[in-house]
Design a protein around this motif. Structure first.
Motif, mmCIF file in Angstrom:
data_model
loop_
_atom_site.group_PDB
_atom_site.id
_atom_site.type_symbol
_atom_site.label_atom_id
_atom_site.label_comp_id
_atom_site.label_asym_id
_atom_site.label_seq_id
_atom_site.Cartn_x
_atom_site.Cartn_y
_atom_site.Cartn_z
ATOM 1 N N LEU A 57 23.080 -13.155 44.766
ATOM 2 C CA LEU A 57 22.862 -14.265 45.693
ATOM 3 C C LEU A 57 21.771 -13.858 46.674
ATOM 4 O O LEU A 57 21.784 -12.749 47.192
ATOM 5 N N VAL A 58 20.856 -14.760 46.911
ATOM 6 C CA VAL A 58 19.808 -14.545 47.905
ATOM 7 C C VAL A 58 20.174 -15.319 49.151
ATOM 8 O O VAL A 58 20.375 -16.535 49.099
ATOM 9 N N ARG A 59 20.286 -14.635 50.260
ATOM 10 C CA ARG A 59 20.685 -15.270 51.515
ATOM 11 C C ARG A 59 19.451 -15.478 52.398
ATOM 12 O O ARG A 59 18.703 -14.539 52.666
ATOM 13 N N PHE A 229 12.636 -13.215 46.058
ATOM 14 C CA PHE A 229 12.206 -14.152 45.026
ATOM 15 C C PHE A 229 12.462 -13.598 43.631
ATOM 16 O O PHE A 229 12.785 -14.345 42.709
ATOM 17 N N THR A 230 12.329 -12.278 43.469
ATOM 18 C CA THR A 230 12.587 -11.687 42.155
ATOM 19 C C THR A 230 14.053 -11.827 41.755
ATOM 20 O O THR A 230 14.382 -11.801 40.571
ATOM 21 N N GLU A 231 14.962 -11.960 42.739
ATOM 22 C CA GLU A 231 16.377 -12.101 42.430
ATOM 23 C C GLU A 231 16.709 -13.464 41.828
ATOM 24 O O GLU A 231 17.736 -13.623 41.166
ATOM 25 N N GLY A 312 21.256 -16.340 41.898
ATOM 26 C CA GLY A 312 20.153 -15.739 41.166
ATOM 27 C C GLY A 312 20.578 -15.287 39.782
ATOM 28 O O GLY A 312 21.512 -15.816 39.182
ATOM 29 N N ARG A 313 19.908 -14.262 39.286
ATOM 30 C CA ARG A 313 20.198 -13.778 37.940
ATOM 31 C C ARG A 313 21.506 -12.993 37.912
ATOM 32 O O ARG A 313 21.974 -12.488 38.938
ATOM 33 N N VAL A 349 19.583 -2.616 44.059
ATOM 34 C CA VAL A 349 19.181 -3.939 43.579
ATOM 35 C C VAL A 349 19.454 -4.990 44.644
ATOM 36 O O VAL A 349 18.621 -5.837 44.933
ATOM 37 N N SER A 350 20.638 -4.970 45.237
ATOM 38 C CA SER A 350 20.987 -5.896 46.296
ATOM 39 C C SER A 350 22.132 -5.314 47.112
ATOM 40 O O SER A 350 22.881 -4.452 46.641
#
Length: 399
Positions: A57-59, A229-231, A312-313, A349-350
């Protein structure tokens, strides 16, 4: 003699003191030599590195904006004779609902006059077509071998009559259009942000009457760093072909003292990177935010500041550790099988406030330290205390 004693007495006393200090230093017993005690290993809380699928998840954050927001500007001049109750600050209106009515009598007169001109033009055309038919029959009866001219057959007269009729009809359409424009409405449901006109006011073409926005669709511009953005696993120039299959985004905020959550979709990205912030914006959309798209009956109002969590992915074999195990940006403390400490550099990675997803640097089953460590050193002896706390198995969020 007295002066000599006065001078020598302090010197004699000082000399005795120095001599006594030297004798004490020489005769004191020497300290016994003892070996330093062996330090006990440090007890540390550890947890085991797990491997499982995880959705990133992108926050990020942004402000809710209406997809459509316009100024109300009349296309005809006249005095305002009616204003709808909905046309007020915060008012709610439906699509094609009349918000303002401009005095229409002059425009109704114009329509009547245009209809009369159309009737005249139709009469003239009928007359010219009749004359042309008579002329054509007359030339047939005379059996003249020469071909008659177009003027003799009244062709230009008919063409002129038809053109005049077309012009009259166009003037009628324009008059009807002006009459329709005395009723001011918009083709979408929405709300009134600002009202700047009232009953009795004379307005001309171009006068600003107020500002309204659509409540059918709202958008949130969410800034993304290059890493974030890559996520998302979407192309840079992204535009969703289908709303239902677009990446999901959860919009969260506090409203009226309660936490709310609205569901939306990422429908596109900006065409260019922002030159001031060097960020690329993803555009989230929520449909019917004041109705079905609300949060348990609470609408998503325009202007609200929200936090967006974008799906995301998915990583099938992600290495998971608690957030407390991460030291700095990319280091963890690992306890080896011989109960010694080693410091590892990992590929993050995150990460969020609960746990961290790693791509490499540790292996499944290894024990990472979660408790604070003072003066950590490579190879220091430790004792482990297995941690029972497990991070919740939820999707990950990038900070």
């Amino acid at each position: 003699m007295r002066k000599f004693l006065i001078v020598m007495t302090p010197i004699f006393v000082l000399g005795l003191g120095i001599a006594g200090f030297i004798i004490l230093q020489a005769t004191q017993p020497k300290p016994e030599k003892t070996e330093a005690p062996v330090l006990r290993p440090v007890t540390l809380a550890v947890t085991t590195v797990r491997q499982e699928p995880a959705t990133l998840l992108v926050r990020t954050q942004g402000t809710v904006e209406s997809q459509t927001e316009i100024d109300l500007i009349p296309q005809v001049s006249g005095r305002i004779v009616h204003v709808a109750p909905a046309f007020a600050g915060g008012g709610i209106f439906k699509a094609n609902e009349t918000l303002i009515q401009i005095e229409s009598e002059d425009y109704e007169f114009a329509v009547t006059q245009a209809e009369a001109r159309v009737a005249d033009a139709e009469l003239v055309l009928a007359q010219e077509e009749a004359r042309a038919a008579v002329a054509r029959k007359q030339w047939d009866w005379d059996e003249i071998t020469d071909k008659p001219t177009a003027l003799a057959l009244k062709v230009p007269h008919v063409a002129q009559a038809r053109a005049n009729l077309a012009s009259a009809k166009a003037q009628l359409d324009r008059a009807k259009l002006d009459l329709a424009r005395t009723r001011i409405s918009v083709p979408f449901s929405g709300r009134v942000r600002e009202k700047s006109a009232g009953v009795g006011q004379y307005v001309s073409v171009g006068t600003r009457l107020g500002r309204v926005f659509s409540t059918e669709v709202v958008e949130v511009r969410l800034p993304l760093t290059d890493e974030e953005f890559t996520e998302l696993n979407v192309p840079v120039a992204y535009a969703a072909s289908d709303y239902q299959t677009a990446p999901k985004v959860a919009l969260k905020s506090q409203l009226a003292g309660r936490a709310h959550r609205w569901e939306g979709r990422i429908v596109r990205t900006d065409a260019a990177i922002d030159q001031d912030t060097r960020l690329l914006h993803a555009i989230a959309q929520v449909r019917d935010p004041y109705g079905a798209g609300g949060s348990n009956g609470t609408p998503l109002p325009v202007g609200l500041f929200v936090t967006g969590e974008i799906e995301g992915r998915t990583l099938q074999n992600a290495l998971i550790i608690p957030r407390a195990a991460l030291r700095g940006k990319d280091q963890v403390y690992v306890v080896r099988d011989d109960n010694t400490l080693t410091i590892r550099t990992v590929d993050v990675v995150s990460a969020n406030e609960d746990r961290v997803i790693l791509a490499s640097g540790v292996s499944v089953g290894e024990k990472v330290v979660t408790s604070p460590v003072r003066n950590a050193q490579e190879g220091m002896a430790v004792e482990t205390l297995e941690s029972r706390a497990e991070a919740p198995k939820v999707a990950e969020a990038v900070n």
